[in-house]
Design a protein around this motif. Sequence first.
Motif, short mmCIF file in Angstrom:
data_model
loop_
_atom_site.label_atom_id
_atom_site.label_comp_id
_atom_site.label_asym_id
_atom_site.label_seq_id
_atom_site.Cartn_x
_atom_site.Cartn_y
_atom_site.Cartn_z
N SER B 44 0.84 -1.20 0.00
CA SER B 44 0.00 0.00 0.00
C SER B 44 0.87 1.25 0.00
CB SER B 44 -0.89 0.02 1.24
OG SER B 44 -1.73 -1.08 1.24
N ASP B 159 -5.96 -0.75 -4.62
CA ASP B 159 -5.42 -1.33 -3.39
C ASP B 159 -6.41 -2.37 -2.84
OD1 ASP B 159 -4.14 -1.95 -1.09
OD2 ASP B 159 -3.88 0.11 -0.40
N GLU B 160 -6.11 -3.61 -3.06
CA GLU B 160 -6.97 -4.72 -2.62
C GLU B 160 -8.44 -4.42 -2.89
OE1 GLU B 160 -5.92 -6.71 0.85
OE2 GLU B 160 -3.98 -5.74 1.09
MG LIG Z 1 -2.27 -2.40 2.40
#
Ligand SMILES: [Mg+2]
Lengths: 277, 395, 314
Positions: B44, B159-160
């Motif tokens: 991240s 991000d995910e």
């Molecule tokens: Mg992360």
Amino acid sequence: MMSHRGRTLTGWGVVNLLVILYALIPVCWIAALSFKDPSTLTDGNFIPREWTWANYRGIFQTSEFTRALVNSIGIAVIATTIAVVLGTMAAYAVARLRFPGKRVLIGMSLLIAMFPPISLVSPLFNIERVLGIFDTWAGLIIPYMTFSLPLAIYTLSAFFREIPWDLEKAAKMDGATPAQAFRLVIAPLAAPGVVTTAILVFIFCWNDFLFAISLTSTTAARTVPAAIAFFTGSSQFQQPTGSIAAAAVVITVPIVIFVLLFQRRIVAGLTAGAVKG
Amino acid sequence: MAEIVLDGITKRYPDGALAVRDFNLTIADGEFVILVGPSGCGKSTTLNMIAGLEDITEGTLRIDGRVVNDRAPKDRDIAMVFQSYALYPHMNVRDNMGFALRLAKVDKAVIRTKVEEAARILDLTQHLDRKPANLSGGQRQRVAMGRAIVRDPKAFLMDEPLSNLDAKLRVQMRTQIAALQRRLGTTTVYVTHDQVEAMTLGDRVVVMRGGLVQQVGTPQHLYDAPVNLFVAGFIGSPGMNFLGATLEQNALRTSLGDLAVDDRLRRLLERQDAPRELIVGIRPEDFEDAALVGERRTGQACTATVDVRESVGSDVYVHFTQEGGPAGITELAELAADSGLADTGMRGHRIVARLDPATRAAEGSPMDLWIDTSRIHVFDPATGANLTHPERAEY
Amino acid sequence: MSPPAAETEAAAPSAPGRRGELSEGARQERRLGLLLCAPAVVVMVAVTAYPIAYAIYLSLQRYDLRFPDQAHWVGFGNYGAVLTSPFWWQALWVTVLITVVSVAVELVLGMALALVMHRAIFGRGTVRTAVLIPYGIVTVVAAYSWQYAWTPGTGYLAALLPAGSAPLTDQWQAIGLIILAEVWKTTPFMALLLLAGLALVPGETVRAAMVDGATFWQRLWLVILPLMKPAILVALLFRTLDAFRIFDNIYVLTGGSNDTGSVSILGYDNLFTALNLGIGSAISVLIFLCVAAIAFLFIKIFGAAAPGGEPERR
Ligand SMILES: [Mg+2]
Ligand SMILES: Nc1ncnc2c1ncn2[C@@H]1O[C@H](COP(=O)(O)OP(=O)(O)OP(=O)(O)O)[C@@H](O)[C@H]1O
């Protein structure tokens, strides 16, 4: 014989009733007094034998009370507005931005929240006389907003923290400047918190007595709580009990309305600052 | 659309934590790159640095040939999809998707057409006037995607984006994202925790560990030729099996018996001055039931007692326990911790084999296994390096 | 929040905190942060820091408002006068007594009230609304209500007492009534703080204790209260500081007569009745020191966490 469930319900009913009586009896008592006829004022009865509006008519006839009511409303509204605006700005910065001196700000508001107002009364009394704002609205607005700023900052920063941090990042990615992110994304979401804070700050300003009797000398800026304490009876031998009770009821009404309308929010606001973090 | 170049990017947080170290990568125009690794490895952080949400401590970041280290996110023309979606709860879907364009002072009619176009692609047309709170998880996810594609940015950062969905939806959305990216051809950097997503989505995968890039390559390359123990164990599910081994004259002595060392491998090991104590890695599919192999291929037979037999229809997984697996290797401990194995409290060392469904293996009884020795990996326990595939990671 | 001794953001030396190395975004953020805080800080400094410094200055002067021309420097003379005066010690004793007793009673009552609000099967909203009324009502109004209730001839409560008794004119009875008024007004606030703490106790943990066979009192004493310790300490800190400043109730109920005045009443009287700004200021400073000592005691010894601190990551 009652069922178990019936007994539990009755038990809670009794407990709830006790709590409600606890909260309401002193309020009902002063309201009852305000409706009593001067002749029965001193009969010691809880419920008036003769109901009358005379006390209310009495206080609204003199400028002493109406003037104080105007002062109370004006001063509280202005102080609340300023405190909430300044508090919102500072709370947003505390909750969301990285900048030097944040801890100093937090420490300072904590200190002021604990500050004994009497310690400020003597210097402020002198300073305000020198500046010529003694016994004016400004003379009360300034200490009120100062003492309510920590409350505003705590409550609001707790509310701000509950707004997901990602939202602001998303706004940044969408091309918002920090100011735009605040105005278009955070502010609308923070509105309930701001309303709550405004109510708490208003109650705080409405409630004050010490500054109100210390920093005023005439009816120019005296608020209702202070004015009540200076009420005199219509003759030397008559106690101003009825007038005080009526005036007390008048300034209690807005509080009761606030509480009824915003019960949930007030609870959230009171506890948000204190338990989080 | 743009090329993104990360040149020696390092991130040190104000509290001193070194989250990313010397990250070098060139992401080609239109490429789909996946960042993968265990929790806290700096994925991240890397993404946020590309987005401009975190400052870059050292190194330069170039987008389309221009250094953008000091540019605010809004000046980078990049869109991001967040794990929490970060939809504005007080705006309806239409306003959420059009927000960036509104800030950019795009004409209202243009915003309207673009939003409706994106909504059509994502099948959101009938939800345009609803608030995010009233949408399902999958719909919210699509709105988040829509917010990104409406802008037609130089790159997408994700991000995910699927981790808040349930397993079934995740698979659906995964294919949708892949199709969408191919259709739009926008450079994409995608962070995930999930190695299946990593293997199926991207053109190239970047495996990170502790802030360091371990290996960069196509999914197949990472699978076939992992550079070290960590990548070998991280990529693939179930993961690679590891055994302690001693190098003898012509064989690697392991608890599963002696594995023959062919000429190619012997030369590789000699050239690299391999120590005598090694670690052998065997993927589950490189085992087979000896009864089903016959004489046709060279390999090594061994015997083990089956602990657990799991049938998934197309395959049968057989678990058995070996005494004395490789001990004291930090990479392996980390991998175990990341996959939660460390907490199961099982003694001994587990081996998983993937067998043909015709196998007769039964729980509690011994069986003959065959190992494809041509596909084993040999690692140096001291450095973790893969001695079978000594080439440098390709960038 | 951890006490301020914990690492601050500025303390990481090698962090990109050096000026000129910050990116545009960080600089913008910094500027905005300082800008947003500036007005609040200016107001708070101007209205508290400067006056308290001025109060210290005034407290070192002989300054009688009736003869402002004769003001002159007396050093610690005013403090000597205050600290050797029986009035100060009497007021301090009354204040401490009221603080300790009312806070203790409030804690117990507040806890009970919080449990009622937490567990009530019905009427929760009504109870909460009712309980907010004492919190919101103007203290002076409530104080008058109590005063009239206890005034012989007028009050319904006085009517219950034996004839001839006038509780507000007796020191001990009056202090008791002051405490009663204080407790009535502030218990709801305490209860709400405790209720918020109670809500943070995981229900699963309490149910687990129930399964383990703990009785109600055991659950309260061994599970709920320990888990609520931070909330309790914050509530106690707030209320103790607040109770120590007691003024309105005493002013209305007794006016401080019959040795029922608190330190705040004493300061007020010296300022506005005796018109002695020097002595009044010395008392103000001493009260400030007492409050600071109480806060220090709570935070250092009991480890109360100050509310409104920073979250883990910004
Ligand atoms: Mg992360
Ligand atoms: N704001 C911050 N301040 C200090 N350290 C941080 C901060 N954000 C992240 N870190 C640290 O940097 C490292 C990398 O964090 P990062 O969030 O990039 O991990 P991640 O790979 O995204 O993990 P996950 O898969 O759990 O999201 C972690 O060790 C983390 O503790």
